[in-house]
Design a protein around this motif. Sequence first.
Motif, short mmCIF file in Angstrom:
data_model
loop_
_atom_site.label_atom_id
_atom_site.label_comp_id
_atom_site.label_asym_id
_atom_site.label_seq_id
_atom_site.Cartn_x
_atom_site.Cartn_y
_atom_site.Cartn_z
N GLN A 188 -8.71 -5.27 -40.17
CA GLN A 188 -9.37 -6.21 -39.26
C GLN A 188 -8.31 -7.07 -38.59
O GLN A 188 -7.30 -7.43 -39.20
CB GLN A 188 -10.37 -7.09 -40.02
CG GLN A 188 -11.27 -7.91 -39.10
CD GLN A 188 -12.43 -8.56 -39.84
OE1 GLN A 188 -12.78 -8.15 -40.94
NE2 GLN A 188 -13.04 -9.56 -39.24
N PHE A 189 -8.56 -7.40 -37.30
CA PHE A 189 -7.58 -8.13 -36.50
C PHE A 189 -8.26 -9.30 -35.79
O PHE A 189 -9.42 -9.20 -35.39
CB PHE A 189 -6.95 -7.22 -35.45
CG PHE A 189 -6.32 -5.97 -36.01
CD1 PHE A 189 -5.04 -6.00 -36.51
CD2 PHE A 189 -7.03 -4.77 -36.03
CE1 PHE A 189 -4.45 -4.85 -37.04
CE2 PHE A 189 -6.45 -3.62 -36.55
CZ PHE A 189 -5.16 -3.66 -37.05
N THR A 190 -7.52 -10.39 -35.63
CA THR A 190 -8.00 -11.50 -34.81
C THR A 190 -6.90 -11.91 -33.83
O THR A 190 -5.73 -11.52 -33.97
CB THR A 190 -8.37 -12.74 -35.67
OG1 THR A 190 -7.17 -13.31 -36.22
CG2 THR A 190 -9.32 -12.38 -36.80
N ASP A 196 -4.29 -7.61 -28.08
CA ASP A 196 -3.15 -6.86 -27.56
C ASP A 196 -2.91 -5.63 -28.44
O ASP A 196 -2.35 -5.74 -29.54
CB ASP A 196 -1.90 -7.75 -27.55
CG ASP A 196 -0.71 -7.07 -26.89
OD1 ASP A 196 -0.79 -5.84 -26.63
OD2 ASP A 196 0.31 -7.75 -26.65
N PRO A 197 -3.31 -4.44 -27.96
CA PRO A 197 -3.14 -3.22 -28.76
C PRO A 197 -1.69 -2.98 -29.17
O PRO A 197 -1.43 -2.37 -30.21
CB PRO A 197 -3.65 -2.11 -27.84
CG PRO A 197 -4.59 -2.80 -26.89
CD PRO A 197 -4.01 -4.17 -26.70
N GLN A 198 -0.73 -3.45 -28.36
CA GLN A 198 0.67 -3.25 -28.69
C GLN A 198 1.06 -3.99 -29.97
O GLN A 198 1.91 -3.53 -30.74
CB GLN A 198 1.56 -3.71 -27.54
CG GLN A 198 1.50 -2.79 -26.31
CD GLN A 198 1.90 -1.36 -26.66
OE1 GLN A 198 2.90 -1.12 -27.33
NE2 GLN A 198 1.09 -0.41 -26.20
N ARG A 202 2.61 -2.45 -33.31
CA ARG A 202 3.81 -2.99 -33.95
C ARG A 202 3.56 -3.28 -35.43
O ARG A 202 4.41 -3.01 -36.29
CB ARG A 202 4.28 -4.25 -33.22
CG ARG A 202 5.65 -4.74 -33.65
CD ARG A 202 6.31 -5.56 -32.56
NE ARG A 202 5.72 -6.87 -32.42
CZ ARG A 202 6.25 -7.99 -32.92
NH1 ARG A 202 7.39 -7.93 -33.60
NH2 ARG A 202 5.68 -9.15 -32.73
N PHE A 203 2.40 -3.83 -35.72
CA PHE A 203 2.02 -4.09 -37.11
C PHE A 203 2.01 -2.79 -37.92
O PHE A 203 2.62 -2.70 -39.00
CB PHE A 203 0.63 -4.74 -37.12
CG PHE A 203 -0.01 -4.87 -38.48
CD1 PHE A 203 0.49 -5.75 -39.43
CD2 PHE A 203 -1.13 -4.11 -38.80
CE1 PHE A 203 -0.11 -5.87 -40.68
CE2 PHE A 203 -1.74 -4.23 -40.04
CZ PHE A 203 -1.22 -5.10 -40.98
#
Length: 212
Positions: A188-190, A196-198, A202-203
Amino acid sequence: MDAVLKSLMRSAQNEVEASAARRPSREEAEAAVRTLIAWAGDDPSREGLLDTPKRVVRAYEELYSGYRANPEKILDRTFGEIGNFDDMVLVRDIEFYSHCEHHMVPFVGKAHVAYFPVERVVGLSKIARIVDLFARRLQTQEHLTSQIVTAMDEILKPRGVAVLLEAEHMCMAMRGVRKQGASTVTSQFTGVFRDDPQEQVRFMSLLRGMRP
């Protein structure tokens, strides 16, 4: 978005408080363990099992200690002496042990947590403590992922949080379909990670690229 996150935090805290209000006594808990031993087909009064109810209750106090912990107290201390650092902070391979809320058997895995700080950072060990806090409750992996993200996002207010969990579930390996070695991955991302998909790339690249 803030209102949604605050609502989730309040809901989780209300669940903990309601559970504590109706918590059975230690004697009732030990009696319940004896009942389960008898239901399984063994004799809870035999020598080898005589002290098992006490041991189980003591173990539960540790295994489910997350119900009695407050994420705000863990993440409330931050540090501002970071120069002009404003890039990603990633803590990977955080081992965790949790219990499936459907069958109360373990699921075990690793958490990878990243965030973009705003002027201040939190101690790295506190990130591992947040993972442990929520893992030491009856859980689903999906909810565990969401709780870690919500706590980091709401309390630290960073520019973004990324959480990825990978785990093996004993309820799938020991019973039912009995598929040992199957791995479940949730993420999950916030903030900037979501927008930013980039940064997501990178993650994920850091997770893969740093492995031996």
